[in-house]
Design a protein around this motif. Sequence first.
Motif: not given
Length: 625
Positions: A497-507, A581-591, A597-601
Motif C-alpha cells: 500500500i505504501l511507498n517504501p521510500k516514505q517509510v522509515m524503520i528503526l530498531n 527484508m531490511m537488507l534487500e530494502r537497502r540493496a534495492n534502494d527502497e529505504a 542500519v537495522f541491527r538484529p534483535f
Amino acid sequence: PRGGAPRGRRIRPRQSPERKKSQEVRSVGNGNRTSGKRASVPLVTGCGRGGTLSAATLLNNVGIGAEHEGMKKGYVSVSWLYAATDDFFPFENQKAHHLRQSLEETLTKARKPLFDPVVHLVRNPLDAISSTRRCFCGAGTRKRSQGYYNDMVSWKFVERHVPEMDRTLETDDIRRSMQYWLYWNKLILTNFGNQTGGKVVRLEDMDGEELVARLGMKGRNSSAIPKRVANAKSHKSAPDPKYPTVTWIDLFKADKSLANQIWRLAVQFGYEEGDPSKEKFTEARGTRSRSSNETTRRAEVGGMEVSERGAGSRLQMFPRTYVIGTMKGATSSLHEFLTSHPRLCGAVDKEQHFFEKDEHFEAGVSSYLKDFGRNRKCRTLLAKGCSHCTVDSTPSYMRFPIALERIVQSAPPGIESDLRFIVVLREPVSREMAMLNHFRQHNWPFARGYEKEDGFEKYFQMLVDTADSGQHEPFQSKDWGLWFGFYDLQLTEAFKILNPKQVMILNFDTLISDQDDSLRRILRFLSLSSPDRELDLPSKNRHKQGNNALREGKVQRDLSLELCEQVAALYEPHNQALYKMMLERRANDEAPEDEPVFRPFSPPCKRKPSANSPVAIRPVHHDQH
C-alpha cells in the motif's frame, strides 16, 4: 408409532406446498443459496451516482437483503466500486473486507467467479454526468466536509482503475465526469460482459420484478415489488444553480470526440438513436448552456484563503506524519518529541484509531480533524500558513492494512507523495513483557488472570499453547497475542500500500541507545530542522515506581529460561525474514536515505539478567534421570 416406523424416531409431517414455498422464498429472499455449497455473491453494479442506493433500497423493501457499497454474508452486494478488481475498496468496512478476501480465496479454488449473477445498472448520461460533476458523493455538494472527502476518495479510486482519466482536470470539470461515465461503463462491460450478456437495466424505467428476476431471486411479497424504482431520498442531489443539468450541446462543446463516444454508448443502452452529427438539438432536448463562471469563490477562514467547495481550513490539518508502530516501542515518547518541534503538533489524544476502527472512520474525516483543531498550537500553525503540520501516532495502524489504505485514500490531493510513516520495531519477546506490564499497571481487561506472581509464566505459556493450536491469524483479529511480533508479515502487507521510500524503520534498541543520532535522522526524514543541542526522548509513561518507560520494564517477575526460549523460537523465523527484508530494502534502494542500519534483535533470554530487565530470567533445573 404409526406407519411401522422404528420406535423412538420422530415422524416429520409432510409439508404443504404453501409452507414449502414460503420457506424457499425466505431462504433466497435474503440472498442465500438453497444449497450448502459456498456460492458466488449476486452483484448490482454501475457508475457512481447511477442509482445503486435506489436499487439497494428496493431490494431491502421487498425482503431481499442488499448491502450498499459493501458485502455481507447472505446479501446481495449493490456497489459501483466492485466493478473494478482491487484488494481494498473505499467505504468498505473491515468485516466486508475480510469476508470478500475469504470468499475470493474459496471461490478461486473452486474456479467460480466472486460475483454471479451480475446486473449492470445504467443511468441517462446527461443526469449521471451532471450528478458526478456536482459532487461524486451522496451529499450532492462539496461545500460540506463529508461531501468533499467522499468526492476526493471516489475520484482517487477511479483514477487508479481508469488509465484514460485525465488527472490534471479539476473535479468539477465536465470532461472529467464525461470520461468517468464512458470508461467506467466500458470497464463493467469488459469485466462482466459474459455474465450480463451485454444487457443492462436502465434506472429511469427499471422494472422491479425484472431486477429481482435478473438476480435469480424472489421477494418476500411479489405483489409489493414496484414497477418503477423511486430515487432514494438520501441519494437524490439537490439542484445547484452553479452546476445545472448538462445537455448534449454542453458535452460536444467540451470535447467533441469524447461526446461522440458517449453518444454511441447511450445509443447502445437505448437512451438515444441516430447519428449525432445529423441530430439537431432542440429546446425539447435541452439547450441550457453551462455557465461560463468557472472561478472558485474564496472565503476567509481562520486567517487563510480557502475554497468554499472544500472542507475549510480544517482539511489542511490532515496529518502528513504518522507513527504507525509498534506498541510499547517508545511511540509515546517519540510522539511527545515530535510535537514539541516548532512546526509540528498533535491532536488532543495521541492515539486516534480513526482509520483502524470502522465506527470512527464512518463518522467522516471531519470528525477526525476536529480533535486536531482543539489544539491551540495546531490552530496557530494553521493561521501562520503551515498546512498538514499535524502528527497522528497510533501504533496499531501497522497491524491493519485497511487502516493504511484509508490513510492514503483520505489524503487531500497533492500531499500523497509527502506522507511520512515512522515504524519502531522492538524485540518481540521484550515487547510482550512490556505490554503485559502496561496492561497490568492500568488494570486493563486483557491482563485479567495474569495479575499474580506467576502471571508472566502463565501468559507466555498461553502464547506457546496458542502457537501449537494455530489459533493466531494475522490481520483477522484485534486481540493481542503472538502475531503482534510478526513484523515481516505486517511490513509485507504495508508495502503493498505504501511507498517504501516514505517509510522509515528503526530498531527500538538503536533508538534508545543512540537517541541524538536517531532523532536527527527522523527530523531529516520529515524535512525539518534540528536544534543546536543534544537531542533525547522525553520521559513518557512515568509510573509510581519511578522507572522510565524507555528503560526495560517496571516490575520484577520470574520467568523460566526454558519458556522464554520457547517463545523466542516462535518468533525467530519471522525475525530472520525481517532481517532479510531490511537488507534487500537497502540493496534495492527502497529505504529512505536517512534510515539507520537495522541491527538484529537479541532476545532477553539470551542476555544476562539486569536490574532494569522487565523480568528476571531464571534457569530451570531438571531432575536427572
